[in-house]
Motif scaffolding. Structure first.
Motif, PDB file in Angstrom:
ATOM      1  N   GLY A  26      -5.901   9.519  12.323  1.00 49.65           N
ATOM      2  CA  GLY A  26      -4.968   9.850  13.183  1.00 49.65           C
ATOM      3  C   GLY A  26      -3.161   9.391  12.828  1.00 49.65           C
ATOM      4  N   ASN A  27      -3.370   8.208  12.165  1.00 53.45           N
ATOM      5  CA  ASN A  27      -2.109   7.475  11.955  1.00 53.45           C
ATOM      6  C   ASN A  27      -1.746   7.123  10.662  1.00 53.45           C
ATOM      7  N   CYS A  28      -2.590   7.214   9.686  1.00 53.28           N
ATOM      8  CA  CYS A  28      -2.075   6.883   8.311  1.00 53.28           C
ATOM      9  C   CYS A  28      -2.378   8.184   7.376  1.00 53.28           C
ATOM     10  N   SER A  29      -3.441   8.916   7.605  1.00 52.51           N
ATOM     11  CA  SER A  29      -3.659  10.010   6.592  1.00 52.51           C
ATOM     12  C   SER A  29      -2.452  11.196   6.681  1.00 52.51           C
ATOM     13  N   THR A  30      -1.757  11.300   7.397  1.00 53.21           N
ATOM     14  CA  THR A  30      -0.700  11.981   7.196  1.00 53.21           C
ATOM     15  C   THR A  30       0.175  11.740   5.883  1.00 53.21           C
ATOM     16  N   CYS A  31       0.438  10.582   5.606  1.00 52.41           N
ATOM     17  CA  CYS A  31       1.044  10.048   4.304  1.00 52.41           C
ATOM     18  C   CYS A  31       0.144   9.605   3.286  1.00 52.41           C
ATOM     19  N   HIS A  32      -0.871   8.871   3.529  1.00 55.83           N
ATOM     20  CA  HIS A  32      -1.871   8.500   2.551  1.00 55.83           C
ATOM     21  C   HIS A  32      -3.058   9.294   2.608  1.00 55.83           C
ATOM     22  N   PHE A  33      -2.991  10.295   1.360  1.00 54.25           N
ATOM     23  CA  PHE A  33      -4.411  10.823   1.413  1.00 54.25           C
ATOM     24  C   PHE A  33      -5.273  10.181   0.964  1.00 54.25           C
ATOM     25  N   GLU A  34      -6.530  10.490   0.768  1.00 52.94           N
ATOM     26  CA  GLU A  34      -7.482   9.631   0.356  1.00 52.94           C
ATOM     27  C   GLU A  34      -7.480   9.370  -1.344  1.00 52.94           C
ATOM     28  N   THR A  35      -7.376  10.405  -2.015  1.00 51.37           N
ATOM     29  CA  THR A  35      -7.549   9.919  -3.594  1.00 51.37           C
ATOM     30  C   THR A  35      -6.084  10.642  -4.239  1.00 51.37           C
ATOM     31  N   LYS A  36      -5.244  11.337  -3.664  1.00 49.37           N
ATOM     32  CA  LYS A  36      -4.161  12.110  -4.104  1.00 49.37           C
ATOM     33  C   LYS A  36      -3.009  10.916  -3.548  1.00 49.37           C
ATOM     34  N   SER A  37      -2.019  10.853  -4.614  1.00 53.70           N
ATOM     35  CA  SER A  37      -0.714   9.999  -4.319  1.00 53.70           C
ATOM     36  C   SER A  37       0.442  11.277  -4.402  1.00 53.70           C
ATOM     37  N   VAL A  38       0.608  11.605  -3.047  1.00 51.74           N
ATOM     38  CA  VAL A  38       1.660  12.604  -2.953  1.00 51.74           C
ATOM     39  C   VAL A  38       3.146  12.125  -2.255  1.00 51.74           C
ATOM     40  N   SER A  39       3.404  12.034  -0.828  1.00 51.70           N
ATOM     41  CA  SER A  39       4.502  11.468  -0.402  1.00 51.70           C
ATOM     42  C   SER A  39       4.235   9.817  -0.334  1.00 51.70           C
ATOM     43  N   ALA A  40       3.219   9.220  -0.603  1.00 52.76           N
ATOM     44  CA  ALA A  40       2.970   7.890  -0.396  1.00 52.76           C
ATOM     45  C   ALA A  40       1.468   7.560  -1.707  1.00 52.76           C
ATOM     46  N   PRO A  41       1.466   6.484  -1.786  1.00 52.05           N
ATOM     47  CA  PRO A  41       0.172   6.351  -2.649  1.00 52.05           C
ATOM     48  C   PRO A  41      -1.054   6.325  -1.875  1.00 52.05           C
ATOM     49  N   SER A  42      -1.989   6.917  -2.693  1.00 52.35           N
ATOM     50  CA  SER A  42      -3.215   7.235  -1.910  1.00 52.35           C
ATOM     51  C   SER A  42      -3.923   6.063  -1.408  1.00 52.35           C
ATOM     52  N   ILE A  43      -4.725   6.243  -0.472  1.00 54.54           N
ATOM     53  CA  ILE A  43      -5.290   4.991   0.389  1.00 54.54           C
ATOM     54  C   ILE A  43      -6.238   4.325  -0.872  1.00 54.54           C
ATOM     55  N   LYS A  44      -6.634   5.009  -1.438  1.00 53.63           N
ATOM     56  CA  LYS A  44      -7.705   4.711  -2.846  1.00 53.63           C
ATOM     57  C   LYS A  44      -6.892   3.473  -3.506  1.00 53.63           C
ATOM     58  N   LEU A  45      -5.754   3.893  -4.009  1.00 55.81           N
ATOM     59  CA  LEU A  45      -4.843   3.090  -4.839  1.00 55.81           C
ATOM     60  C   LEU A  45      -4.320   1.805  -4.022  1.00 55.81           C
ATOM     61  N   VAL A  46      -3.938   2.076  -2.798  1.00 60.42           N
ATOM     62  CA  VAL A  46      -3.680   0.880  -1.975  1.00 60.42           C
ATOM     63  C   VAL A  46      -4.723  -0.183  -1.855  1.00 60.42           C
ATOM     64  N   ARG A  47      -5.764   0.341  -1.557  1.00 61.90           N
ATOM     65  CA  ARG A  47      -7.112  -0.487  -1.138  1.00 61.90           C
ATOM     66  C   ARG A  47      -7.383  -1.146  -2.593  1.00 61.90           C
ATOM     67  N   LYS A  48      -7.089  -0.399  -3.637  1.00 60.93           N
ATOM     68  CA  LYS A  48      -7.410  -1.257  -5.048  1.00 60.93           C
ATOM     69  C   LYS A  48      -6.260  -2.475  -5.020  1.00 60.93           C
ATOM     70  N   HIS A  49      -5.030  -2.315  -4.923  1.00 62.71           N
ATOM     71  CA  HIS A  49      -4.308  -3.158  -4.958  1.00 62.71           C
ATOM     72  C   HIS A  49      -4.597  -4.389  -4.069  1.00 62.71           C
TER      73      HIS A  49
END
Ligand code: HEC
Length: 110
Positions: A26-49
């Motif tokens: 509800g709160n994060c995935s509007t900007c953070h897509f699972e694996t694709k970075s579009v308007s924000a880095p993907s959550i996969k990438l954020v998680r990796k860092h």
């Protein structure tokens, strides 16, 4: 009697399993897509860092929830992302909710 107790247990297990997921979706995935970075880095990438910096779950959850509570360039682990997308806006969630969400992100499987 037994049935009621059992029902109560499975209901809370169910809630425990889906509540953080609902919060995240509800709160994060509007900007953070699972694996694709579009308007924000993907959550996969954020998680990796964050995983690289904090392999320990408690430390990961603490740092991420505090950062999201108050996003700042100085404490960012993703300086390049700020240059590319600009600093993430502040969202009005309390720390406890953000801890639930950060824990959910730590446990995510791709
Ligand atoms: C309005 C769009 C938007 C929403 C909604 C959003 N984010 Fe972000 N987020 C961004 C952008 C853009 C960045 C990359 C720039 C940055 O790091 O500040 C980012 C970066 C991050 C980072 C990396 C921080 C760092 O170290 O730089 C984390 C962690 C994060 N978001 C978590 C979340 C969580 C958790 C939620 C949901 C509660 C969320 N975001 C909702 C846009 C968003």
């Amino acid at each position: 009697m037994k049935t009621i107790v059992l029902l109560g247990i499975s209901f809370s297990v169910l809630l425990g399993g889906t509540y953080p997921s609902l919060l995240y979706h509800g709160n994060c995935s509007t900007c953070h897509f699972e694996t694709k970075s579009v308007s924000a880095p993907s959550i996969k990438l954020v998680r990796k860092h964050y995983m690289n910096a904090f392999p320990n779950r408690d430390k990961f959850v603490k740092y991420m929830s505090e950062w999201v509570y108050s996003p700042k360039k100085e404490t960012s682990l993703m300086q390049g992302a700020i240059e590319k997308y600009e600093l993430m806006p502040h969202l009005a969630y309390d720390k406890k909710t953000l801890e639930e969400i950060a824990g959910f992100i730590y446990d995510m499987k791709f």
